[in-house]
Each structure stands twice: as structure tokens, then as C-alpha cells.
Design an enzyme around this catalytic site. Structure first.
Site, PDB file in Angstrom:
ATOM      1  N   SER A 177       0.849  -1.198   0.000  1.00 23.27           N
ATOM      2  CA  SER A 177       0.000   0.000   0.000  1.00 23.27           C
ATOM      3  C   SER A 177       0.881   1.245   0.000  1.00 23.27           C
ATOM      4  CB  SER A 177      -0.881   0.038   1.256  1.00 23.27           C
ATOM      5  OG  SER A 177      -1.337   1.370   1.464  1.00 23.27           O
ATOM      6  N   HIS A 199      -1.148  -1.368  -4.279  1.00 30.17           N
ATOM      7  CA  HIS A 199      -2.424  -1.078  -3.612  1.00 30.17           C
ATOM      8  C   HIS A 199      -2.536   0.427  -3.398  1.00 30.17           C
ATOM      9  CE1 HIS A 199      -5.897  -2.176  -1.094  1.00 30.17           C
ATOM     10  NE2 HIS A 199      -5.480  -1.296  -0.219  1.00 30.17           N
TER      11      HIS A 199
END
Ligand code: DX5
Ligand code: ZN
Length: 226
Positions: free
Chosen positions: A10, A35
Site C-alpha cells: 500500500s 495497492h
């Protein structure tokens, strides 16, 4: 047939002053997907980035852009995320009354769809959506911030989602997001996850550490087939 375990860093945990460099480095360090945590300050108490930033980053990597939309409302922005280069869009049923329609819109725009469940949302929320999705995301933290602790009671929800996916007979990924580290990854995979989102655990220590950080999660997630 068990799927290969994918690691999706992420970028919320990356250096926002050098996002392009961080994505290039994490791509080369072994990330499977990227992500993208989109936050609007309305659905979650934080603001991150939107389609224009994603568009600017698209040329940096060929890896899958896995957008997690923590925004409310959703529908009007979906074409923008498609134009920005997103491959997958995951949305929250908590963000509005028409999640079934939004999932159909994601598919009509040519992207893979996903539904994300907050820790307080029961697994039954996906029962009428399982034939509309390519991915189910179980949030193991309350959405809005990276660096939070894994919420243990979500392991049972992961098992419940895994049972539903297996019963559906459909090709659906089970993603877990929040507090995923080498310490929690094994239990998350044993519960049935096959895509692991990790922010802090991947981006800590800077680019020289990315490959070892990803490998540590991958090693922990390698569960002996029983
Ligand atoms: C939280 C986001 C997560 C978070 C993960 O709202 O959806 O993707 O950034 O960060 P870590 O891995 O640090 O918990
Ligand atoms: Zn996320």
C-alpha cells in the site's frame, strides 16, 4: 485449487515526496500488485490522493493498480479511476445504498471489481454480491490510516469469506488489508487469504529494505499444503 499468494504494497505508507521512485523500487523489489488507498475525508477521517495522482504514477510500473476506494459517493468517480489506469477497483458497501449497481459499473468500465468489508460489517453483506465480484477484501483495521494493529477477530470473518468463495465456485481473490506483517501473514493465509496488502511492513526502512520486507511477508505466508 489454492492460488499463489500475492503481495500488494500500500503506497499510503510510501514517501509521498517521492511516490514515483517508491513505486518503481517496490515493483523491482517483488511487489505483485500496487495497492492504492484512495481516501476522501468523508467516508474515512483522512484524505490521501485521487485519480490525477494515480494517472501520474501509471507510467512508472506495469504492475496491477489495485485501487481501494474509501470514498463516498463512489459512482461518479469510477470513469476517472478507469482513465487514470486502475486495473481493479474495490469499494465499500458501507459507502452507499447501491453497491450492486456500482460493482456492475466497475465491470462495464472494463475493470475487475472488489467489495471491502469494514471490521464491523458482517460477512453476510457479501451474500448477494458474490456473483458480482472478482475480489473480497476483509479489512483487519478500521479504514483511514496505515500503521494500525491487526484486529484479531477478523480471522473468523476471513474463514467465513473463504467458505463462501469456495462454495461459489467462482474465481475470486480474498484480500486482507491492515496490520499485515510477517507476524500476522501466516495466520491470515491459513484462514484463507491469498492477497496480502501491507503498507508499513513493506515500506519501513526505505527502498534498500523493500525486497527483504516483501520476502519476509512472503516467507511467513508460505503455508505448508496439508
Ligand atoms: C487503511 C488502508 C490499508 C493500510 C495498510 O485504510 O486500507 O491499506 O494503508 O497499512 P498497514 O499495512 O500499515 O496497516
Ligand atoms: Zn487499503
Amino acid at each position: 485449487m489454492t492460488k499463489d499468494i500475492l503481495i500488494a504494497p500500500s503506497i499510503l505508507a510510501a514517501d509521498f515526496a517521492r511516490l514515483g521512485e517508491c513505486i518503481e523500487a517496490v515493483d523491482h523489489a517483488g511487489a505483485d500488485w500496487i495497492h492504492l488507498d484512495v481516501m476522501d475525508g468523508n467516508f474515512v477521517p483522512n484524505i490521501s490522493f485521487g485519480p490525477s495522482v494515480i494517472h501520474a504514477l501509471r507510467g512508472v510500473t506495469q504492475k496491477t493498480f489495485d485501487a481501494h476506494l474509501m470514498i463516498k459517493p463512489v459512482d461518479a468517480f469510477l470513469p476517472e479511476f478507469k482513465k487514470a489506469g486502475c486495473d481493479r477497483i474495490t469499494i465499500h458497501p458501507e459507502a452507499g445504498p447501491h453497491v450492486h449497481r456500482s460493482l456492475g459499473l466497475i465491470h462495464s468500465l472494463g475493470m475487475k471489481s472488489g467489495v471491502a468489508l469494514n471490521p464491523g460489517t458482517p460477512v453476510e453483506a457479501i451474500d448477494n454480491l458474490i456473483d458480482m465480484v472478482d475480489l473480497v477484501l476483509v479489512m483487519s483495521v478500521n479504514p483511514g490510516f496505515g500503521g494500525q494493529s491487526f484486529i484479531e477477530n477478523q480471522l473468523e470473518k476471513i474463514r467465513s469469506v473463504r467458505r463462501r468463495i469456495n462454495l461459489s465456485g467462482r474465481d475470486i481473490r480474498l484480500q486482507v488489508d491492515g496490520g499485515v506483517t510477517p507476524e500476522t501473514a501466516r495466520r491470515v493465509v491459513e484462514a484463507g487469504a491469498d492477497v496480502l496488502v501491507a503498507g508499513t511492513a513493506v515500506f519501513k526502512g526505505g527502498a534498500p529494505a523493500y525486497a527483504a520486507n516483501i520476502q519476509a511477508i512472503r516467507d511467513s505466508a508460505t503455508v505448508d499444503p496439508t
